[in-house]
Design a protein around this motif. Structure first.
Motif, PDB file in Angstrom:
ATOM      1  N   PRO A  86       0.840  -1.203   0.000  1.00  0.00           N
ATOM      2  CA  PRO A  86       0.000   0.000   0.000  1.00  0.00           C
ATOM      3  C   PRO A  86       0.876   1.253   0.000  1.00  0.00           C
ATOM      4  O   PRO A  86       2.002   1.229   0.493  1.00  0.00           O
ATOM      5  N   ASN A  87       0.358   2.324  -0.559  1.00  0.00           N
ATOM      6  CA  ASN A  87       1.156   3.544  -0.672  1.00  0.00           C
ATOM      7  C   ASN A  87       0.362   4.741  -0.157  1.00  0.00           C
ATOM      8  O   ASN A  87      -0.697   5.030  -0.670  1.00  0.00           O
ATOM      9  N   ASP A 108      -0.421  -1.684   8.020  1.00  0.00           N
ATOM     10  CA  ASP A 108       0.159  -2.565   7.010  1.00  0.00           C
ATOM     11  C   ASP A 108       1.425  -3.242   7.518  1.00  0.00           C
ATOM     12  O   ASP A 108       1.868  -4.250   6.964  1.00  0.00           O
ATOM     13  N   ARG A 167      -4.109 -10.880   3.850  1.00  0.00           N
ATOM     14  CA  ARG A 167      -3.240 -10.015   3.048  1.00  0.00           C
ATOM     15  C   ARG A 167      -1.838 -10.018   3.628  1.00  0.00           C
ATOM     16  O   ARG A 167      -1.613 -10.482   4.761  1.00  0.00           O
ATOM     17  N   ARG A 205      -4.647   8.571   5.051  1.00  0.00           N
ATOM     18  CA  ARG A 205      -4.287   8.061   3.721  1.00  0.00           C
ATOM     19  C   ARG A 205      -5.524   7.981   2.819  1.00  0.00           C
ATOM     20  O   ARG A 205      -5.463   8.346   1.643  1.00  0.00           O
TER      21      ARG A 205
END
Length: 348
Positions: A7-8, A38, A143, A341
């Motif tokens: 993820p970014n 994450d 995940r 985010r």
């Protein structure tokens, strides 16, 4: 450092969900993943018998109940750590069996009363327990979840016969993580230990932490006053020199929100978007630490009210950090990082 599955930016639970529970406890790490982190970031220090434990520092009087334990009173001593004298109780003077009897305390108890209400409830844990926790949380979440391992005072530990790179390699193997991989990021304020981890064939991104002042302790040990400063690593030339050696840098929030040198073409240390863009141009990722909502930790423009413990305009501050294009944010409250985010991406 680019990974399309990542993820970014990456939201990293700083010592777990350390805004809600005493840091580096099982509860803090479990809560971090439950709140959407994450990755989680453990700080690694060593015991006398070579076990890697999770503590902010090797001096543990501020984060455990060791000072109240009469059986360990004689262990209080003064050590020189990275050139400065420090008095207290040190992990390297304890076996794991002894440390496992201690209970964690909130390091910022005067500020975080809710977290301090859990003082004495949770034991100190070791790295091998966190590997298991990450694996289990990833299975539950369906995940990939990651660990960002920080190596504390590596040259000091090497000097007393407890090389953190060697101990970490053994822990990786014992945990079934093999030689690391995409789930692992390794970071340190000392470049030597990052080189040593790479030389051992441990895979995973290696990130150099950049202090706001001073120079790396390992380089001061080897070069004295000639050691390059942290500022030298975040100039245009310094960032280019790190390319191919490491995968990224991690800077304090002040360099992104309060620093000078916004012009990427200017000499000297870079800040803000210019730092991030220049690092990206060199093929380096950029992390930043630590995003916190309390007024005490926010720049003046984002504080609200007078109380240090009161939450200010954390969303505005977090958004300004995200606007620089960073690849990862360390947060004490992972849910706030996830929300910021989402809003920055237009999904809020």
């Amino acid at each position: 450092m680019t990974d399309e599955s990542m993820p970014n930016p990456l939201v990293i639970g700083h010592r777990g969900a350390s805004g809600y529970r005493p840091e580096h406890t099982r509860s803090a790490y479990e809560l971090a993943f439950a709140l959407g982190a994450d990755a989680v970031e453990p700080d690694l220090v060593a015991t006398r018998d070579g076990v890697l434990v999770l503590r902010h520092e090797n001096e543990i009087s501020g984060t455990t109940d060791v000072a109240s334990r009469p059986e360990f009173a004689a262990r209080r001593t003064t050590r020189e750590i990275d050139g400065a004298p420090l008095t207290g109780w040190f992990t390297e003077d304890f076996t794991w069996a002894e440390l496992s009897t201690l209970r964690a305390r909130e390091r910022l108890g005067a500020l975080r009363h809710a977290s301090a209400s859990f003082d004495g409830r949770y034991p100190v844990i070791r790295l091998r327990e966190l590997f298991e926790l990450v694996d289990r949380a990833a299975d539950d979440a369906g995940r990939v979840l990651r660990m960002v391992a920080e190596f504390k005072h590596a040259s000091y530990f090497a000097g007393i016969g407890l090389p953190l790179d060697e101990l970490f390699a053994a822990e990786l193997e014992a945990a079934g993580w093999g030689d690391g991989g995409d789930r692992l990021v390794m970071e340190a304020f000392e470049p030597t230990v990052l080189d040593e981890l790479g030389a051992r064939g441990i895979r995973g991104a290696r990130v150099l932490l950049i202090e706001g002042s001073g120079a790396p302790a390992d380089l001061i040990r080897s070069a004295g006053s000639a050691a390059p400063s942290y500022d030298a690593f975040v100039t245009r030339e310094g960032l280019r020199s790190l390319a191919g050696r490491f995968d990224g840098v991690s800077v304090g929030v002040a360099r992104l929100l309060e620093g000078s040198g916004a012009d990427a073409a200017a000499p000297g240390p870079l800040a803000g978007r210019a730092l991030v863009d220049t690092a990206h141009d060199a093929g380096l990722g950029v992390f930043t630490w630590t995003l916190r909502p309390e007024n005490r930790f926010l720049p003046a423009a984002y504080r609200r009210g007078k109380g240090k413990a009161a939450w200010g305009d954390w969303l505005g501050a977090f958004g300004a950090v995200l606007a620089t294009g960073v690849d990862g944010i360390f947060v004490d409250h992972p849910d706030l990082g996830v929300e910021a985010r989402a809003l920055a991406a237009g999904r809020g």
